[in-house]
Design a protein around this motif. Sequence first.
Motif, PDB file in Angstrom:
ATOM      1  N   GLU A 144       1.440  -9.408 -11.254  1.00  0.00           N
ATOM      2  CA  GLU A 144       1.461  -8.806 -12.587  1.00  0.00           C
ATOM      3  C   GLU A 144       1.809  -7.328 -12.480  1.00  0.00           C
ATOM      4  OE1 GLU A 144      -1.565  -8.019 -16.387  1.00  0.00           O
ATOM      5  OE2 GLU A 144      -2.252  -9.117 -14.608  1.00  0.00           O
ATOM      6  N   VAL A 145       2.596  -6.855 -13.422  1.00  0.00           N
ATOM      7  CA  VAL A 145       2.937  -5.427 -13.475  1.00  0.00           C
ATOM      8  C   VAL A 145       1.726  -4.653 -13.996  1.00  0.00           C
ATOM      9  CG1 VAL A 145       4.459  -3.694 -14.479  1.00  0.00           C
ATOM     10  CG2 VAL A 145       5.341  -5.979 -13.958  1.00  0.00           C
ATOM     11  N   THR A 146       1.334  -3.621 -13.257  1.00  0.00           N
ATOM     12  CA  THR A 146       0.237  -2.752 -13.684  1.00  0.00           C
ATOM     13  C   THR A 146       0.621  -1.295 -13.443  1.00  0.00           C
ATOM     14  OG1 THR A 146      -0.851  -2.704 -11.519  1.00  0.00           O
ATOM     15  CG2 THR A 146      -1.456  -4.516 -13.016  1.00  0.00           C
ATOM     16  N   ALA A 147      -0.126  -0.388 -14.075  1.00  0.00           N
ATOM     17  CA  ALA A 147       0.109   1.039 -13.875  1.00  0.00           C
ATOM     18  C   ALA A 147      -0.086   1.418 -12.410  1.00  0.00           C
ATOM     19  CB  ALA A 147      -0.827   1.846 -14.772  1.00  0.00           C
ATOM     20  N   ASP A 148      -1.107   0.856 -11.774  1.00  0.00           N
ATOM     21  CA  ASP A 148      -1.364   1.182 -10.371  1.00  0.00           C
ATOM     22  C   ASP A 148      -0.211   0.731  -9.472  1.00  0.00           C
ATOM     23  OD1 ASP A 148      -3.765   2.416 -10.876  1.00  0.00           O
ATOM     24  OD2 ASP A 148      -4.999   0.657 -10.391  1.00  0.00           O
ATOM     25  N   ARG A 149       0.358  -0.421  -9.789  1.00  0.00           N
ATOM     26  CA  ARG A 149       1.475  -0.905  -8.968  1.00  0.00           C
ATOM     27  C   ARG A 149       2.713  -0.016  -9.144  1.00  0.00           C
ATOM     28  NH1 ARG A 149       1.690  -5.192  -5.963  1.00  0.00           N
ATOM     29  NH2 ARG A 149       0.012  -6.728  -5.970  1.00  0.00           N
ATOM     30  N   ILE A 150       2.958   0.438 -10.354  1.00  0.00           N
ATOM     31  CA  ILE A 150       4.104   1.308 -10.591  1.00  0.00           C
ATOM     32  C   ILE A 150       3.915   2.628  -9.845  1.00  0.00           C
ATOM     33  CG2 ILE A 150       5.304   2.656 -12.361  1.00  0.00           C
ATOM     34  CD1 ILE A 150       4.792   0.281 -14.267  1.00  0.00           C
ATOM     35  N   LYS A 151       2.703   3.175  -9.875  1.00  0.00           N
ATOM     36  CA  LYS A 151       2.436   4.419  -9.140  1.00  0.00           C
ATOM     37  C   LYS A 151       2.568   4.190  -7.637  1.00  0.00           C
ATOM     38  CE  LYS A 151      -1.518   5.230 -11.249  1.00  0.00           C
ATOM     39  NZ  LYS A 151      -2.804   5.910 -11.603  1.00  0.00           N
ATOM     40  N   ALA A 152       2.107   3.036  -7.172  1.00  0.00           N
ATOM     41  CA  ALA A 152       2.248   2.713  -5.753  1.00  0.00           C
ATOM     42  C   ALA A 152       3.731   2.573  -5.383  1.00  0.00           C
ATOM     43  CB  ALA A 152       1.495   1.423  -5.428  1.00  0.00           C
ATOM     44  N   GLU A 232       4.155  -4.112  -1.178  1.00  0.00           N
ATOM     45  CA  GLU A 232       4.815  -2.826  -1.404  1.00  0.00           C
ATOM     46  C   GLU A 232       6.220  -3.025  -1.947  1.00  0.00           C
ATOM     47  OE1 GLU A 232       2.891   0.186   1.870  1.00  0.00           O
ATOM     48  OE2 GLU A 232       4.321  -1.309   2.606  1.00  0.00           O
ATOM     49  N   ALA A 233       6.882  -4.082  -1.505  1.00  0.00           N
ATOM     50  CA  ALA A 233       8.221  -4.370  -2.024  1.00  0.00           C
ATOM     51  C   ALA A 233       8.151  -4.681  -3.517  1.00  0.00           C
ATOM     52  CB  ALA A 233       8.854  -5.524  -1.258  1.00  0.00           C
ATOM     53  N   TRP A 234       7.138  -5.434  -3.926  1.00  0.00           N
ATOM     54  CA  TRP A 234       6.987  -5.698  -5.356  1.00  0.00           C
ATOM     55  C   TRP A 234       6.690  -4.404  -6.118  1.00  0.00           C
ATOM     56  CZ3 TRP A 234       9.237  -9.355  -7.452  1.00  0.00           C
ATOM     57  CH2 TRP A 234       9.242 -10.653  -6.957  1.00  0.00           C
ATOM     58  N   ASP A 235       5.842  -3.551  -5.547  1.00  0.00           N
ATOM     59  CA  ASP A 235       5.565  -2.263  -6.192  1.00  0.00           C
ATOM     60  C   ASP A 235       6.855  -1.470  -6.384  1.00  0.00           C
ATOM     61  OD1 ASP A 235       2.884  -2.974  -6.082  1.00  0.00           O
ATOM     62  OD2 ASP A 235       2.448  -1.729  -4.320  1.00  0.00           O
ATOM     63  N   LEU A 236       7.719  -1.489  -5.367  1.00  0.00           N
ATOM     64  CA  LEU A 236       8.983  -0.766  -5.447  1.00  0.00           C
ATOM     65  C   LEU A 236       9.884  -1.361  -6.527  1.00  0.00           C
ATOM     66  CD1 LEU A 236      10.760   1.473  -4.346  1.00  0.00           C
ATOM     67  CD2 LEU A 236      11.461  -0.059  -2.489  1.00  0.00           C
ATOM     68  N   ILE A 253       5.110   1.398 -19.572  1.00  0.00           N
ATOM     69  CA  ILE A 253       3.900   1.850 -18.873  1.00  0.00           C
ATOM     70  C   ILE A 253       4.127   3.242 -18.283  1.00  0.00           C
ATOM     71  CG2 ILE A 253       2.424   1.430 -16.870  1.00  0.00           C
ATOM     72  CD1 ILE A 253       2.798  -1.572 -17.368  1.00  0.00           C
ATOM     73  N   ALA A 254       5.297   3.470 -17.684  1.00  0.00           N
ATOM     74  CA  ALA A 254       5.592   4.773 -17.095  1.00  0.00           C
ATOM     75  C   ALA A 254       5.570   5.873 -18.155  1.00  0.00           C
ATOM     76  CB  ALA A 254       6.944   4.734 -16.395  1.00  0.00           C
ATOM     77  N   LYS A 255       6.067   5.550 -19.348  1.00  0.00           N
ATOM     78  CA  LYS A 255       6.050   6.538 -20.432  1.00  0.00           C
ATOM     79  C   LYS A 255       4.624   6.864 -20.841  1.00  0.00           C
ATOM     80  CE  LYS A 255       7.987   7.491 -24.995  1.00  0.00           C
ATOM     81  NZ  LYS A 255       8.877   6.985 -26.091  1.00  0.00           N
ATOM     82  N   GLN A 256       3.774   5.832 -20.932  1.00  0.00           N
ATOM     83  CA  GLN A 256       2.370   6.061 -21.282  1.00  0.00           C
ATOM     84  C   GLN A 256       1.671   6.929 -20.227  1.00  0.00           C
ATOM     85  OE1 GLN A 256       0.825   2.092 -21.652  1.00  0.00           O
ATOM     86  NE2 GLN A 256       1.561   1.805 -23.745  1.00  0.00           N
ATOM     87  N   ALA A 266       6.497  17.454  -1.552  1.00  0.00           N
ATOM     88  CA  ALA A 266       5.068  17.197  -1.388  1.00  0.00           C
ATOM     89  C   ALA A 266       4.799  16.651   0.018  1.00  0.00           C
ATOM     90  CB  ALA A 266       4.595  16.205  -2.434  1.00  0.00           C
ATOM     91  N   PRO A 267       3.634  16.923   0.582  1.00  0.00           N
ATOM     92  CA  PRO A 267       3.292  16.368   1.897  1.00  0.00           C
ATOM     93  C   PRO A 267       3.302  14.845   1.858  1.00  0.00           C
ATOM     94  CG  PRO A 267       1.725  18.084   1.241  1.00  0.00           C
ATOM     95  CD  PRO A 267       2.569  17.788   0.040  1.00  0.00           C
ATOM     96  N   ALA A 268       3.769  14.226   2.918  1.00  0.00           N
ATOM     97  CA  ALA A 268       3.797  12.762   3.003  1.00  0.00           C
ATOM     98  C   ALA A 268       2.390  12.208   2.964  1.00  0.00           C
ATOM     99  CB  ALA A 268       4.507  12.312   4.267  1.00  0.00           C
ATOM    100  N   GLN A 269       2.187  11.102   2.243  1.00  0.00           N
ATOM    101  CA  GLN A 269       0.883  10.467   2.131  1.00  0.00           C
ATOM    102  C   GLN A 269       0.864   9.199   2.970  1.00  0.00           C
ATOM    103  OE1 GLN A 269       0.563   9.949  -2.163  1.00  0.00           O
ATOM    104  NE2 GLN A 269      -0.933  11.590  -2.225  1.00  0.00           N
ATOM    105  N   PRO A 270      -0.269   8.875   3.558  1.00  0.00           N
ATOM    106  CA  PRO A 270      -0.366   7.608   4.280  1.00  0.00           C
ATOM    107  C   PRO A 270      -0.130   6.434   3.350  1.00  0.00           C
ATOM    108  CG  PRO A 270      -2.226   9.039   4.778  1.00  0.00           C
ATOM    109  CD  PRO A 270      -1.513   9.665   3.619  1.00  0.00           C
ATOM    110  N   SER A 271       0.381   5.339   3.887  1.00  0.00           N
ATOM    111  CA  SER A 271       0.644   4.147   3.094  1.00  0.00           C
ATOM    112  C   SER A 271      -0.623   3.698   2.381  1.00  0.00           C
ATOM    113  CB  SER A 271       1.146   3.003   3.998  1.00  0.00           C
ATOM    114  OG  SER A 271       1.312   1.825   3.272  1.00  0.00           O
ATOM    115  N   GLY A 272      -0.475   3.383   1.090  1.00  0.00           N
ATOM    116  CA  GLY A 272      -1.594   2.869   0.318  1.00  0.00           C
ATOM    117  C   GLY A 272      -2.286   3.918  -0.505  1.00  0.00           C
ATOM    118  N   GLN A 273      -2.036   5.224  -0.248  1.00  0.00           N
ATOM    119  CA  GLN A 273      -2.655   6.272  -1.035  1.00  0.00           C
ATOM    120  C   GLN A 273      -1.726   6.674  -2.178  1.00  0.00           C
ATOM    121  OE1 GLN A 273      -4.139   9.596   1.130  1.00  0.00           O
ATOM    122  NE2 GLN A 273      -5.216   8.342   2.634  1.00  0.00           N
TER     123      GLN A 273
END
Length: 274
Positions: A144-152, A232-236, A253-256, A266-273
């Motif tokens: 399912e598409v969610t805000a968290d997945r789009i941010k990920a 992660e591929a689905w998130d992308l 969702i991105a607009k909201q 920005a500094p690189a973040q570890p995967s999942g953050q």
Amino acid sequence: MVFPLASLAQQTKADFDARIGMESHIANVTGHAKNAQYDYRRYCVGCHGDRGDGMGENFPWVDPKPRDFQLGIFKCRSTPTGTLPTDQDLSDTISRGLDRSNMPPWNIFTEQQKADLVAWVKHFSPRFATEKPGTPIQIPSEPEVTADRIKAGREVFSRVQCWKCHGVTGEANGPSASTLQDDLGRPIAAFNFTEGSRPKCGSSDQDLYRIFMTGLDGTPMPSFADNIKPDEAWDLVFYLRTLMSEPSKEKAIAKQLGLKPVDTNAPAQPSGQQ
């Protein structure tokens, strides 16, 4: 994977004739190379050439350049990078065409004509005489598409540096975009997600997922199968939908969220953050 680009340059008519019995198998239809000669001559030879080397009479005016079938290297596949496509993959490309190119959807052909043309395309390359196609990758069920997945997905876009070619807003204006070349050293453009064209190898979410995981062989677009996990591929996929011009749940969702483009400083973040 090192492709034998130069070694195929001296193929002779005898080489092609030795493979004239090449077949294809698509669903319950068997294609025969020898039966496609007329259709190839009528519809395909102007770009792909008599020898299937992409050097037809239209070559100087066509961009991107026609596929060199002798190399046995294809962008649109369901199979892992470096492997041959399935017969179904080749048939799908004939049916779908390639957006933003001179390759149209050939919806005038019967299933038998397409199967015969697939066999004819295969007969140009010795790879099809000695290698089997790769095993198609498995595409897991779409979540399912969610805000968290789009941010990920935005984090994945940044981490694997999609922006270097496609730009932070998906407009194909990243810092590497002007330097891109295909495997034959010819200039090639990054895909512009914002202009309304569909991706070359299909426009569904499953098609986008497949492109990430197989790569587009012969181009600078690599496979990310070893770099990103299926989730992660689905998130992308979901994040890229926010960059496209078509209305979508992801864009809404991105607009909201007031989602901003990636910050390349920005500094690189570890995967999942996030």
